[in-house]
Design a protein around this motif. Structure first.
Motif, PDB file in Angstrom:
ATOM      1  N   GLN A  44       0.800  -1.223   0.000  1.00 34.13           N
ATOM      2  CA  GLN A  44       0.000   0.000   0.000  1.00 34.13           C
ATOM      3  C   GLN A  44       0.834   1.274   0.000  1.00 34.13           C
ATOM      4  OE1 GLN A  44      -2.913  -0.203   3.138  1.00 34.13           O
ATOM      5  NE2 GLN A  44      -4.525   0.644   1.866  1.00 34.13           N
ATOM      6  N   ARG A  45       2.129   1.177  -0.033  1.00 29.76           N
ATOM      7  CA  ARG A  45       2.955   2.382  -0.053  1.00 29.76           C
ATOM      8  C   ARG A  45       4.148   2.170  -0.957  1.00 29.76           C
ATOM      9  NH1 ARG A  45       4.577   0.699   5.520  1.00 29.76           N
ATOM     10  NH2 ARG A  45       6.747   0.056   5.427  1.00 29.76           N
ATOM     11  N   GLY A  46       4.690   3.283  -1.450  1.00 31.21           N
ATOM     12  CA  GLY A  46       5.831   3.222  -2.351  1.00 31.21           C
ATOM     13  C   GLY A  46       7.133   2.981  -1.601  1.00 31.21           C
ATOM     14  N   GLY A  47       8.156   2.616  -2.359  1.00 32.16           N
ATOM     15  CA  GLY A  47       9.466   2.383  -1.767  1.00 32.16           C
ATOM     16  C   GLY A  47       9.667   1.007  -1.185  1.00 32.16           C
ATOM     17  N   VAL A  48       8.653   0.150  -1.237  1.00 36.03           N
ATOM     18  CA  VAL A  48       8.755  -1.212  -0.729  1.00 36.03           C
ATOM     19  C   VAL A  48       8.211  -2.154  -1.792  1.00 36.03           C
ATOM     20  CG1 VAL A  48       8.548  -0.502   1.688  1.00 36.03           C
ATOM     21  CG2 VAL A  48       6.494  -1.091   0.393  1.00 36.03           C
ATOM     22  N   ARG A  49       8.372  -3.432  -1.562  1.00 36.23           N
ATOM     23  CA  ARG A  49       7.789  -4.436  -2.439  1.00 36.23           C
ATOM     24  C   ARG A  49       7.090  -5.490  -1.586  1.00 36.23           C
ATOM     25  NH1 ARG A  49      10.284  -9.153  -1.948  1.00 36.23           N
ATOM     26  NH2 ARG A  49      12.517  -9.306  -1.513  1.00 36.23           N
ATOM     27  N   PRO A  50       6.120  -6.217  -2.160  1.00 34.71           N
ATOM     28  CA  PRO A  50       5.429  -7.257  -1.387  1.00 34.71           C
ATOM     29  C   PRO A  50       6.376  -8.395  -1.017  1.00 34.71           C
ATOM     30  CG  PRO A  50       4.199  -6.685  -3.369  1.00 34.71           C
ATOM     31  CD  PRO A  50       5.545  -6.056  -3.504  1.00 34.71           C
ATOM     32  N   PHE A  51       6.039  -9.103   0.048  1.00 39.13           N
ATOM     33  CA  PHE A  51       6.772 -10.309   0.423  1.00 39.13           C
ATOM     34  C   PHE A  51       6.457 -11.420  -0.582  1.00 39.13           C
ATOM     35  CE2 PHE A  51       6.689  -8.061   4.460  1.00 39.13           C
ATOM     36  CZ  PHE A  51       7.945  -8.341   4.988  1.00 39.13           C
ATOM     37  N   GLY A  52       7.482 -12.037  -1.112  1.00 41.11           N
ATOM     38  CA  GLY A  52       7.281 -13.149  -2.041  1.00 41.11           C
ATOM     39  C   GLY A  52       7.108 -14.455  -1.301  1.00 41.11           C
ATOM     40  N   VAL A  53       6.165 -14.495  -0.371  1.00 39.84           N
ATOM     41  CA  VAL A  53       5.979 -15.649   0.511  1.00 39.84           C
ATOM     42  C   VAL A  53       4.498 -15.923   0.684  1.00 39.84           C
ATOM     43  CG1 VAL A  53       6.322 -16.573   2.837  1.00 39.84           C
ATOM     44  CG2 VAL A  53       8.097 -15.196   1.793  1.00 39.84           C
ATOM     45  N   SER A  54       4.129 -17.181   0.606  1.00 41.32           N
ATOM     46  CA  SER A  54       2.812 -17.645   1.015  1.00 41.32           C
ATOM     47  C   SER A  54       3.030 -18.710   2.079  1.00 41.32           C
ATOM     48  CB  SER A  54       2.039 -18.233  -0.171  1.00 41.32           C
ATOM     49  OG  SER A  54       0.716 -18.548   0.195  1.00 41.32           O
ATOM     50  N   SER A  55       2.230 -18.709   3.122  1.00 42.23           N
ATOM     51  CA  SER A  55       2.501 -19.588   4.259  1.00 42.23           C
ATOM     52  C   SER A  55       1.233 -20.284   4.735  1.00 42.23           C
ATOM     53  CB  SER A  55       3.131 -18.794   5.411  1.00 42.23           C
ATOM     54  OG  SER A  55       2.334 -17.680   5.743  1.00 42.23           O
ATOM     55  N   ILE A  56       1.455 -21.427   5.392  1.00 42.26           N
ATOM     56  CA  ILE A  56       0.388 -22.188   6.037  1.00 42.26           C
ATOM     57  C   ILE A  56       0.688 -22.218   7.526  1.00 42.26           C
ATOM     58  CG2 ILE A  56      -0.668 -24.459   6.298  1.00 42.26           C
ATOM     59  CD1 ILE A  56      -0.266 -24.944   3.354  1.00 42.26           C
ATOM     60  N   LEU A  57      -0.272 -21.784   8.309  1.00 41.73           N
ATOM     61  CA  LEU A  57      -0.130 -21.693   9.759  1.00 41.73           C
ATOM     62  C   LEU A  57      -0.988 -22.783  10.389  1.00 41.73           C
ATOM     63  CD1 LEU A  57       1.543 -19.571  11.294  1.00 41.73           C
ATOM     64  CD2 LEU A  57      -0.584 -18.382  11.812  1.00 41.73           C
ATOM     65  N   ALA A  58      -0.405 -23.546  11.313  1.00 42.70           N
ATOM     66  CA  ALA A  58      -1.113 -24.681  11.906  1.00 42.70           C
ATOM     67  C   ALA A  58      -1.015 -24.626  13.418  1.00 42.70           C
ATOM     68  CB  ALA A  58      -0.537 -26.000  11.391  1.00 42.70           C
ATOM     69  N   GLY A  59      -2.090 -25.078  14.063  1.00 46.48           N
ATOM     70  CA  GLY A  59      -2.130 -25.131  15.514  1.00 46.48           C
ATOM     71  C   GLY A  59      -3.459 -25.713  15.964  1.00 46.48           C
ATOM     72  N   PHE A  60      -3.832 -25.394  17.215  1.00 51.72           N
ATOM     73  CA  PHE A  60      -5.048 -25.955  17.785  1.00 51.72           C
ATOM     74  C   PHE A  60      -5.812 -24.864  18.524  1.00 51.72           C
ATOM     75  CE2 PHE A  60      -2.227 -29.468  17.190  1.00 51.72           C
ATOM     76  CZ  PHE A  60      -3.042 -30.518  16.801  1.00 51.72           C
ATOM     77  N   ASP A  61      -7.135 -25.012  18.541  1.00 51.62           N
ATOM     78  CA  ASP A  61      -7.984 -24.091  19.283  1.00 51.62           C
ATOM     79  C   ASP A  61      -7.761 -24.288  20.777  1.00 51.62           C
ATOM     80  OD1 ASP A  61     -10.699 -23.388  20.695  1.00 51.62           O
ATOM     81  OD2 ASP A  61     -10.744 -22.332  18.775  1.00 51.62           O
ATOM     82  N   SER A  62      -7.514 -23.209  21.493  1.00 49.89           N
ATOM     83  CA  SER A  62      -7.198 -23.311  22.918  1.00 49.89           C
ATOM     84  C   SER A  62      -8.398 -23.752  23.751  1.00 49.89           C
ATOM     85  CB  SER A  62      -6.693 -21.960  23.436  1.00 49.89           C
ATOM     86  OG  SER A  62      -7.670 -20.948  23.230  1.00 49.89           O
ATOM     87  N   THR A  63      -9.609 -23.552  23.256  1.00 53.71           N
ATOM     88  CA  THR A  63     -10.814 -23.901  24.013  1.00 53.71           C
ATOM     89  C   THR A  63     -11.295 -25.309  23.711  1.00 53.71           C
ATOM     90  OG1 THR A  63     -11.486 -21.570  23.972  1.00 53.71           O
ATOM     91  CG2 THR A  63     -13.159 -23.198  24.576  1.00 53.71           C
TER      92      THR A  63
END
Length: 281
Positions: free
Chosen positions: A147-166
């Protein structure tokens, strides 16, 4: 003389190099600028970030009834290189694990920021951050770089895994370079065949997958793009025991046994088909 002068002027104009049109110059600015939309509503730099993800190795996530299985394609390393230093599955917190596809250097920056955020959350709230909270934080961080100039997007896609605490139910989120995140039951990212792998998972996934079945499905999906067997894949299994999350990285011996069973199943499945063909002849 006037006709000769006019003819020479026209000749000079015809021979002069043509400047690109205003539209073409603007199209070039759409390609270079991150903050400028193209006429069809696209941000090309984000599209290029997705291409960087597709050029990376395949990453697969499968959510079972009581587990989450993450599998990544490992690229071949040099003979003198330490393979243990190349990690595509990392822990963000005691209860949250991340697997990524794309540029490793960009992923290292994201992982470091996510780990700091997880520790800050623990200090502030005196509790562990949820999987959705960390997915939202990573997505927000990646969106800021679109959303702003002077930077570029991260060339990364990720999968986040875990468990519901409840409830203790397994959870899995996918975050892409544009900063969007969604919860998934099974997904494949990275590589040129991620779309076909996702279609394969849609056919094979079931909500009642046991741990062994989820591991087998993850390995089957990776085998569609990995030819060298256990040497070029890494499988991490997340399970919840009481209040703690336990993660296990399968060694090559276990992976070889699973791959051998899958290959034997394929051979047994192909045998009846060959008999049917012989009967037709």
């Amino acid at each position: 003389s006037r006709s000769a002068g006019g003819q020479s002027e026209r000749t000079r104009r015809a021979c002069a190099p043509r400047r690109p049109s205003v539209r073409k110059r603007r199209m070039g600015s759409y390609d270079r600028a991150l903050t400028v939309f193209s006429p069809d509503g696209k941000l090309f730099q984000i599209e290029y970030a997705h291409e960087a993800v597709n050029k990376g190795g395949m990453t697969v996530g499968v959510r079972g009834e009581s587990c989450v299985v993450l599998g990544v394609e490992r690229k071949a390393v040099a003979k003198l290189q330490e393979s243990r230093t190349i990690r595509k599955v990392v822990k963000l917190d005691e209860n949250i694990t991340l697997a990524f596809a794309g540029l490793t250097a960009d992923a290292r920056v994201l992982v470091q920021r996510a780990r700091v955020e997880a520790q800050s959350y623990r200090l502030t709230c005196e509790d562990a951050p949820s999987v959705e909270y960390m997915a939202r934080f990573i997505a927000r961080t990646q969106q800021r770089y679109t959303q702003r100039g002077g930077v570029r997007p991260f060339g990364v896609s990720s999968i986040l895994a875990g468990f519901d605490s409840t409830t203790g139910a397994p959870l899995m989120y996918q975050i892409d370079p544009s900063g969007t995140y969604f919860s998934w039951k099974a997904n494949a990212i990275g590589g040129r065949n991620s779309k076909s792998m996702r279609e394969f998972l849609e056919k094979e996934w079931k909500p009642t997958l046991a741990v062994d079945d989820a591991i087998t499905l993850c390995v089957k999906t990776l085998l569609e793009v990995v030819d060298s067997g256990a040497k070029n894949m890494e499988i991490v299994v997340l399970q919840r025991d009481d209040a703690a999350v336990r993660d296990e990285t399968l060694d090559d011996a276990k992976l070889d046994a699973i791959i051998a069973a899958i290959e034997a199943e394929k051979i047994e499945g192909a045998a009846p088909e060959s008999k049917t063909v012989e009967m037709k002849d």
